[in-house]
Design a protein around this motif. Sequence first.
Motif, PDB file in Angstrom:
ATOM      1  N   PHE A  77     -61.159 -61.826   6.125  1.00 39.17           N
ATOM      2  CA  PHE A  77     -62.436 -62.623   6.101  1.00 39.17           C
ATOM      3  C   PHE A  77     -62.981 -62.877   4.821  1.00 39.17           C
ATOM      4  O   PHE A  77     -63.447 -64.068   4.482  1.00 39.17           O
ATOM      5  N   GLY A  78     -62.741 -61.957   4.043  1.00 43.40           N
ATOM      6  CA  GLY A  78     -63.356 -61.955   2.480  1.00 43.40           C
ATOM      7  C   GLY A  78     -62.612 -63.030   1.783  1.00 43.40           C
ATOM      8  O   GLY A  78     -63.103 -63.754   0.994  1.00 43.40           O
ATOM      9  N   SER A  79     -61.338 -63.495   2.129  1.00 45.40           N
ATOM     10  CA  SER A  79     -60.458 -64.482   1.234  1.00 45.40           C
ATOM     11  C   SER A  79     -60.607 -65.993   1.894  1.00 45.40           C
ATOM     12  O   SER A  79     -60.244 -67.084   1.442  1.00 45.40           O
ATOM     13  N   GLY A  80     -61.164 -66.045   3.165  1.00 42.60           N
ATOM     14  CA  GLY A  80     -61.594 -67.223   3.904  1.00 42.60           C
ATOM     15  C   GLY A  80     -60.366 -67.537   4.653  1.00 42.60           C
ATOM     16  O   GLY A  80     -60.487 -68.666   5.287  1.00 42.60           O
ATOM     17  N   ALA A  81     -59.360 -66.637   4.979  1.00 45.44           N
ATOM     18  CA  ALA A  81     -58.412 -66.969   6.015  1.00 45.44           C
ATOM     19  C   ALA A  81     -58.915 -66.855   7.359  1.00 45.44           C
ATOM     20  O   ALA A  81     -58.231 -67.315   8.366  1.00 45.44           O
ATOM     21  N   ASP A  83     -62.612 -67.019   9.768  1.00 41.16           N
ATOM     22  CA  ASP A  83     -63.972 -67.546   9.862  1.00 41.16           C
ATOM     23  C   ASP A  83     -65.057 -66.678  10.555  1.00 41.16           C
ATOM     24  O   ASP A  83     -66.050 -66.351  10.163  1.00 41.16           O
ATOM     25  N   VAL A  84     -64.460 -65.645  11.474  1.00 43.00           N
ATOM     26  CA  VAL A  84     -65.076 -64.773  11.956  1.00 43.00           C
ATOM     27  C   VAL A  84     -64.345 -63.308  12.099  1.00 43.00           C
ATOM     28  O   VAL A  84     -63.049 -63.243  12.349  1.00 43.00           O
ATOM     29  N   ALA A  85     -64.942 -62.052  11.769  1.00 40.39           N
ATOM     30  CA  ALA A  85     -64.397 -60.767  11.994  1.00 40.39           C
ATOM     31  C   ALA A  85     -65.078 -60.002  12.721  1.00 40.39           C
ATOM     32  O   ALA A  85     -66.168 -60.021  12.725  1.00 40.39           O
ATOM     33  N   VAL A  86     -64.438 -59.399  13.810  1.00 43.07           N
ATOM     34  CA  VAL A  86     -65.033 -58.347  14.821  1.00 43.07           C
ATOM     35  C   VAL A  86     -64.543 -57.191  14.352  1.00 43.07           C
ATOM     36  O   VAL A  86     -63.284 -56.661  14.538  1.00 43.07           O
ATOM     37  N   VAL A  87     -65.452 -56.535  13.798  1.00 42.28           N
ATOM     38  CA  VAL A  87     -65.192 -55.330  13.228  1.00 42.28           C
ATOM     39  C   VAL A  87     -66.358 -54.155  13.973  1.00 42.28           C
ATOM     40  O   VAL A  87     -67.361 -54.663  14.344  1.00 42.28           O
ATOM     41  N   THR A  88     -66.248 -53.034  13.558  1.00 40.04           N
ATOM     42  CA  THR A  88     -67.229 -51.892  13.909  1.00 40.04           C
ATOM     43  C   THR A  88     -68.312 -51.976  13.009  1.00 40.04           C
ATOM     44  O   THR A  88     -68.353 -52.618  11.689  1.00 40.04           O
ATOM     45  N   LEU A  89     -69.414 -51.017  12.972  1.00 39.94           N
ATOM     46  CA  LEU A  89     -70.558 -50.904  11.998  1.00 39.94           C
ATOM     47  C   LEU A  89     -70.148 -50.584  10.735  1.00 39.94           C
ATOM     48  O   LEU A  89     -70.459 -50.937   9.549  1.00 39.94           O
ATOM     49  N   GLU A  90     -68.941 -49.529  10.893  1.00 43.10           N
ATOM     50  CA  GLU A  90     -68.391 -48.784   9.535  1.00 43.10           C
ATOM     51  C   GLU A  90     -67.904 -49.851   8.829  1.00 43.10           C
ATOM     52  O   GLU A  90     -67.878 -50.132   7.405  1.00 43.10           O
ATOM     53  N   GLY A  91     -66.972 -50.800   9.584  1.00 43.97           N
ATOM     54  CA  GLY A  91     -66.477 -51.809   8.788  1.00 43.97           C
ATOM     55  C   GLY A  91     -67.219 -52.796   8.140  1.00 43.97           C
ATOM     56  O   GLY A  91     -67.063 -53.449   7.159  1.00 43.97           O
ATOM     57  N   ALA A  92     -68.274 -53.204   8.812  1.00 49.07           N
ATOM     58  CA  ALA A  92     -69.194 -54.274   8.357  1.00 49.07           C
ATOM     59  C   ALA A  92     -69.966 -53.632   7.167  1.00 49.07           C
ATOM     60  O   ALA A  92     -70.088 -54.375   6.133  1.00 49.07           O
ATOM     61  N   LEU A  93     -70.282 -52.265   7.085  1.00 46.09           N
ATOM     62  CA  LEU A  93     -70.980 -51.653   6.174  1.00 46.09           C
ATOM     63  C   LEU A  93     -69.984 -51.696   4.829  1.00 46.09           C
ATOM     64  O   LEU A  93     -70.066 -51.977   3.652  1.00 46.09           O
ATOM     65  N   ARG A  94     -68.775 -51.342   4.986  1.00 53.03           N
ATOM     66  CA  ARG A  94     -67.640 -51.380   3.804  1.00 53.03           C
ATOM     67  C   ARG A  94     -67.705 -52.866   3.314  1.00 53.03           C
ATOM     68  O   ARG A  94     -67.430 -53.108   2.164  1.00 53.03           O
ATOM     69  N   MET A  95     -67.397 -53.765   4.223  1.00 57.36           N
ATOM     70  CA  MET A  95     -67.420 -55.184   3.848  1.00 57.36           C
ATOM     71  C   MET A  95     -68.400 -55.542   3.025  1.00 57.36           C
ATOM     72  O   MET A  95     -68.717 -56.251   1.999  1.00 57.36           O
ATOM     73  N   ARG A  96     -69.818 -55.294   3.398  1.00 60.17           N
ATOM     74  CA  ARG A  96     -70.946 -55.415   2.555  1.00 60.17           C
ATOM     75  C   ARG A  96     -70.973 -54.828   1.311  1.00 60.17           C
ATOM     76  O   ARG A  96     -71.412 -55.341   0.104  1.00 60.17           O
ATOM     77  N   GLU A  97     -70.635 -53.402   1.246  1.00 57.72           N
ATOM     78  CA  GLU A  97     -70.400 -52.689   0.088  1.00 57.72           C
ATOM     79  C   GLU A  97     -69.535 -53.395  -0.884  1.00 57.72           C
ATOM     80  O   GLU A  97     -69.623 -53.480  -2.137  1.00 57.72           O
ATOM     81  N   ALA A  98     -68.366 -54.180  -0.263  1.00 60.05           N
ATOM     82  CA  ALA A  98     -67.223 -54.937  -1.240  1.00 60.05           C
ATOM     83  C   ALA A  98     -67.852 -56.231  -1.813  1.00 60.05           C
ATOM     84  O   ALA A  98     -67.443 -56.786  -2.493  1.00 60.05           O
ATOM     85  N   GLY A  99     -69.310 -56.585  -1.310  1.00 61.08           N
ATOM     86  CA  GLY A  99     -69.613 -57.610  -1.738  1.00 61.08           C
ATOM     87  C   GLY A  99     -69.574 -59.080  -0.941  1.00 61.08           C
ATOM     88  O   GLY A  99     -69.992 -60.008  -1.452  1.00 61.08           O
ATOM     89  N   GLN A 100     -69.028 -58.899   0.198  1.00 63.35           N
ATOM     90  CA  GLN A 100     -68.943 -59.831   1.237  1.00 63.35           C
ATOM     91  C   GLN A 100     -70.319 -60.203   1.698  1.00 63.35           C
ATOM     92  O   GLN A 100     -71.194 -59.335   2.293  1.00 63.35           O
ATOM     93  N   LYS A 101     -70.801 -61.451   1.744  1.00 60.16           N
ATOM     94  CA  LYS A 101     -71.847 -61.937   2.399  1.00 60.16           C
ATOM     95  C   LYS A 101     -71.527 -62.059   3.897  1.00 60.16           C
ATOM     96  O   LYS A 101     -70.632 -62.827   4.552  1.00 60.16           O
ATOM     97  N   LEU A 102     -72.273 -61.402   4.744  1.00 61.78           N
ATOM     98  CA  LEU A 102     -72.143 -61.204   6.234  1.00 61.78           C
ATOM     99  C   LEU A 102     -73.216 -61.857   7.047  1.00 61.78           C
ATOM    100  O   LEU A 102     -74.554 -61.781   6.268  1.00 61.78           O
TER     101      LEU A 102
END
Length: 107
Positions: A77-81, A83-102
Amino acid sequence: MKDTKALLRRFLPLLCAVVLLAASFFPYQEPKSRLRVVPGLWPAAEPLLVAGDLQMLPPNRFQIIEIPWASAVARAFGSGAADVAVVTLEGALRMREAGQKLRCSRS
């Protein structure tokens, strides 16, 4: 022969103008790309995977990409490969911490 050249010189600009005018009424449409969906492998994403396997989702509009690891889903999802990622809340929080715009969507 001379008459043909004279007619061509006279009507060629008019013919070009008519063709350009007609082309302006038919706008260019880019082919629609498929929505690339990466569901993480967790129980709530299973219906999406089954729908993709049974082709209940139109294959010309959706592409389901199965990736077995949550970290790989975040990277795709972060690299643009994807368009949509279906993840848990924990996964979304980790992605947000990594700086991805969600942008979250409720189902």
